[in-house]
Design an enzyme around this catalytic site. Structure first.
Site, PDB file in Angstrom:
ATOM      1  CD  GLU A  35      34.915  44.746  36.216  1.00  0.00           C
ATOM      2  OE1 GLU A  35      35.496  44.116  37.020  1.00  0.00           O
ATOM      3  OE2 GLU A  35      35.530  45.692  35.597  1.00  0.00           O
ATOM      4  NE  ARG A 261      40.979  33.037  41.107  1.00  0.00           N
ATOM      5  CZ  ARG A 261      40.510  34.097  40.257  1.00  0.00           C
ATOM      6  NH1 ARG A 261      39.969  35.087  41.016  1.00  0.00           N
ATOM      7  NH2 ARG A 261      40.226  33.864  38.950  1.00  0.00           N
ATOM      8  CE  LYS A 271      35.405  38.672  34.392  1.00  0.00           C
ATOM      9  NZ  LYS A 271      34.428  39.692  34.976  1.00  0.00           N
TER      10      LYS A 271
HETATM   11  P1  ATP Z   1      38.522  37.672  36.350  1.00  0.00           P
HETATM   12  O1  ATP Z   1      39.749  37.392  37.222  1.00  0.00           O
HETATM   13  O2  ATP Z   1      38.256  36.154  35.697  1.00  0.00           O
HETATM   14  O3  ATP Z   1      38.423  38.647  35.898  1.00  0.00           O
HETATM   15  P2  ATP Z   1      36.856  38.436  38.322  1.00  0.00           P
HETATM   16  O4  ATP Z   1      36.863  37.974  39.902  1.00  0.00           O
HETATM   17  O5  ATP Z   1      37.389  39.778  38.207  1.00  0.00           O
HETATM   18  O6  ATP Z   1      37.188  37.374  37.402  1.00  0.00           O
HETATM   19  P3  ATP Z   1      34.067  39.137  38.308  1.00  0.00           P
HETATM   20  O7  ATP Z   1      33.145  39.434  37.231  1.00  0.00           O
HETATM   21  O8  ATP Z   1      34.321  40.251  39.323  1.00  0.00           O
HETATM   22  O9  ATP Z   1      35.314  38.485  37.840  1.00  0.00           O
HETATM   23  O10 ATP Z   1      33.583  37.998  39.490  1.00  0.00           O
HETATM   24  C1  ATP Z   1      32.340  37.665  39.749  1.00  0.00           C
HETATM   25  C2  ATP Z   1      32.214  36.693  40.949  1.00  0.00           C
HETATM   26  O11 ATP Z   1      32.844  35.630  40.470  1.00  0.00           O
HETATM   27  C3  ATP Z   1      33.037  37.503  42.139  1.00  0.00           C
HETATM   28  O12 ATP Z   1      32.338  37.156  43.356  1.00  0.00           O
HETATM   29  C4  ATP Z   1      34.453  36.648  42.081  1.00  0.00           C
HETATM   30  O13 ATP Z   1      35.002  36.533  43.259  1.00  0.00           O
HETATM   31  C5  ATP Z   1      33.950  35.257  41.436  1.00  0.00           C
HETATM   32  N1  ATP Z   1      34.679  34.445  40.804  1.00  0.00           N
HETATM   33  C6  ATP Z   1      35.709  34.936  40.000  1.00  0.00           C
HETATM   34  N2  ATP Z   1      36.702  33.988  39.330  1.00  0.00           N
HETATM   35  C7  ATP Z   1      36.396  32.864  40.265  1.00  0.00           C
HETATM   36  C8  ATP Z   1      37.204  31.812  40.346  1.00  0.00           C
HETATM   37  N3  ATP Z   1      38.065  31.330  39.550  1.00  0.00           N
HETATM   38  N4  ATP Z   1      36.642  30.927  41.286  1.00  0.00           N
HETATM   39  C9  ATP Z   1      35.565  31.139  42.042  1.00  0.00           C
HETATM   40  N5  ATP Z   1      34.831  32.305  41.882  1.00  0.00           N
HETATM   41  C10 ATP Z   1      35.420  33.043  40.941  1.00  0.00           C
HETATM   42 MG    MG Z   2      36.407  41.303  39.705  1.00  0.00          MG
END
Ligand code: ATP
Ligand code: MG
Length: 574
Positions: A35, A261, A271
């Site tokens: 995102e 994760r 983020k």
């Molecule tokens: P955040 O919680 O930091 O905002 P998010 O999951 O909302 O992370 P996205 O941009 O939606 O961020 O993530 C893109 C991809 O990265 C998704 O498939 C998500 O599952 C993966 N991802 C995000 N954080 C992690 C993590 N800590 N470990 C492994 N994969 C991750």
């Molecule tokens: Mg997300």
């Protein structure tokens, strides 16, 4: 003894291998779906390495698709930064950069399809009422009074939502699934919300935006993704993911697979929290070298290879709640730089030393290997003069016996040079040490004189030819292993006040013309990287990437010794 953990388990890779052995048809297609609401962090790097890595290993494709359904939080700057990060890590997405918003027309048509099938309806309940009607884990939900609206009315209302006739929050489109389902995600989830927001890709075309759940699986299906890999928090969404695929005329049937994760100690992988640190100016932007963002790691001096190696070391499992030791990340970059970074001498906390038996104007230049094991690296020219600097920490006026560095009356070797002896300590009016007077034993180049043991070796730089430089010593941003463990408390209370210490240092002349992002081992000190932004107009600024001491390797060694001892124990008993 090996400290290499490159064969950590990866259950998804094993699963795909099994599928292929069992004759699975079709291409392996994965995607990385960020995102664009912030910079990517080390957790995303795990996901990137996994998705792109699988595509590489199995001759498939990996797409880069921005999951851009929430225009209020998204920005072009993030889109650009994310693409740069993925490329920098060494991956190339198949085809164009994709956007979930490319599919808004198709998603809208599918929403209409669900309405015609009696599987979606426009709901006029307020957001609070919807929450209340939804029930809880222990109580079933109740149907909305608008649940039985006729298809024609629903189609008309949805169209008017789309064109902006209603205010935000006035209506939503919901799937009609099961208000009593034990899985709350299936209690008539929201498909569309009204948002009168400008979108970075679609402009002002839409006044409604699809939810994550209504977007993600269908986007996967449109792109014919075979394995839709996401983190464990989406496990409970999988039945909904599948419900959409079952109830829509989608062109493919991707499969969702969840993994745990990455959580790293002494840092944050969210983020939202990283954005707070940036917005509150607690750090110097999204690429501050203390942040676990990919851009921050890059600026700190990490190589793409070290991050890929780390991702491989931590493995891919479904075990939840684990915390990876940041020492493992440090280990990965140290191993890379140990082999690949040229050596140099730099004195971080300079103390002047006058070598009293070296004549004024004396010039001698030592040829020193760029790297102890790499003949391909340029030989350094290290000048030796009457005045040099050593590190303050390498001198002690009242030194204990085991202090193998310099002290009054004691000898030490100058690295790559002669043995010197400290004859006199010069102090200023306040009693602060100003300089040392030492004498050189010219008979000691490359050897220890007969009958004398000189144990200590210290680094030094010619005071006449050394170049001034700024050195930034970075450390963990937080003092707590899990700064955000206590949900009630403020993670900002755990900031490390010494996460950045700046030194005015002196480096050997080989550091005088430094290219941004070049990496070095400063002998006896650590690994450093020339700052990508600050090394301009003749300025030299180095960021400490990591120290020399490998605590991870030590932990691994102890672990191995323990296991070995247990094995022997068991052998004796057996
Ligand atoms: P955040 O919680 O930091 O905002 P998010 O999951 O909302 O992370 P996205 O941009 O939606 O961020 O993530 C893109 C991809 O990265 C998704 O498939 C998500 O599952 C993966 N991802 C995000 N954080 C992690 C993590 N800590 N470990 C492994 N994969 C991750
Ligand atoms: Mg997300």
């Amino acid at each position: 003894m090996t400290t290499d953990t490159s064969s950590a388990p990866n259950f998804i890779r094993n699963q795909i291998r099994d599928e292929i052995e069992a004759g699975r048809p079709g291409k392996i297609v994965t995607r990385f779906p960020p995102e664009p609401n912030g910079f990517l962090h080390i957790g995303h790097a795990k996901s990137i390495c996994l998705n792109f890595g699988l595509a590489e290993q199995f001759g498939g494709d990996c797409h880069l698709r921005f999951d851009d359904t929430n225009p209020a939080k998204e920005e072009q700057a993030y889109i650009d930064a994310i693409q740069e990060d993925v490329s920098w890590l060494g991956f190339q997405w198949a085809g164009p950069v994709r956007f979930a918003s490319d599919y808004f027309d198709q998603l809208y048509a599918w929403a209409q399809h669900l309405i015609r099938e009696g599987k979606a309806y426009v709901d006029d309940l307020s957001p609070d009422e919807i929450r209340e009607y939804r029930g809880t884990l222990t109580e079933p939900g109740r149907p909305s009074p608008y649940r039985e609206r006729m298809a024609d009315e629903n189609l008309d209302l949805l169209e008017r939502m789309r064109t902006g006739e209603f205010a935000e929050g006035e209506k939503v489109l919901r799937a009609k699934i099961d208000m009593a389902s034990p899985n709350i995600n299936l209690r008539d989830p929201i498909l569309y919300r009204i948002r009168h927001a400008h979108h970075h890709q679609t402009g002002d075309k839409w006044k409604i935006y699809p939810s994550y759940d209504f977007t993600h699986g269908q986007s996967d299906a449109i792109e014919e993704v075979s394995h839709s890999i996401c983190t464990l928090e989406f496990e409970d969404h999988r039945p909904l993911y599948e419900w959409f695929l079952d109830n829509l005329p989608v062109p493919a049937r991707p499969r969702q697979i969840e993994f745990s994760r990455l959580n790293l100690n002494y840092t944050l992988t969210s983020k939202r929290k990283l954005k707070l640190l940036v917005d509150e100016n607690i750090v110097d932007g999204w690429d501050d070298p203390r942040l676990p963002t990919i851009a921050g790691l890059r600026r700190r001096g990490y190589t793409p290879g070290s991050i890929r190696k780390f991702s491989e070391m931590i493995g891919v499992t479904r075990a939840d709640g684990g915390l990876v030791d940041i020492a493992m990340l440090y280990h990965a970059i140290r191993a890379d730089l140990e082999d690949n970074a040229p050596r140099a001498m730099a004195v971080l906390n300079p103390l002047k030393v006058v070598l009293t038996n070296v004549p004024e104007g004396h010039e001698e230049v030592f040829d020193v290997p760029g790297h102890p094991a790499r003949e391909d690296m340029a030989v350094r020219k290290v000048p030796f003069t009457r005045e040099i600097v050593i590190d303050h920490d390498d001198f002690m006026e009242e030194a204990p016996k085991k202090f193998f560095r310099l002290a009054p009356g004691r000898e030490v070797r100058l690295r790559n040079s002669y043995v010197i002896r400290c004859d006199e300590v010069i102090k200023d009016a306040n009693g602060e040490i100003e300089a040392l007077h030492c004498s050189v034993d010219f008979d000691t180049l490359g050897k220890n004189p007969e009958g004398r043991k000189v144990k200590g070796v210290i680094h030094w730089v010619s005071a006449t030819h050394g170049v001034p430089m700024e050195v930034r010593l970075y450390d963990n941003l937080f003092l707590e292993e899990q700064p955000d463990r206590d949900k009630e408390a403020d993670f900002l209370d755990h900031l490390n006040p010494e996460s950045l210490v700046v030194c005015q240092a002196i480096g050997e002349p080989s550091l005088s013309e430094v290219t941004p992002e070049s990496r070095f081992q400063f002998e006896r000190v650590g690994y450093f990287c020339a700052d990508r932004h600050a090394c301009r107009d003749g300025r030299r600024v180095f960021n400490r990437t990591v120290g020399l001491k490998d605590t991870w390797a030590k932990v691994q060694k102890q672990e191995a010794q323990k296991q070995e001892a247990q094995k022997q124990d068991a052998g004796k008993k057996g």
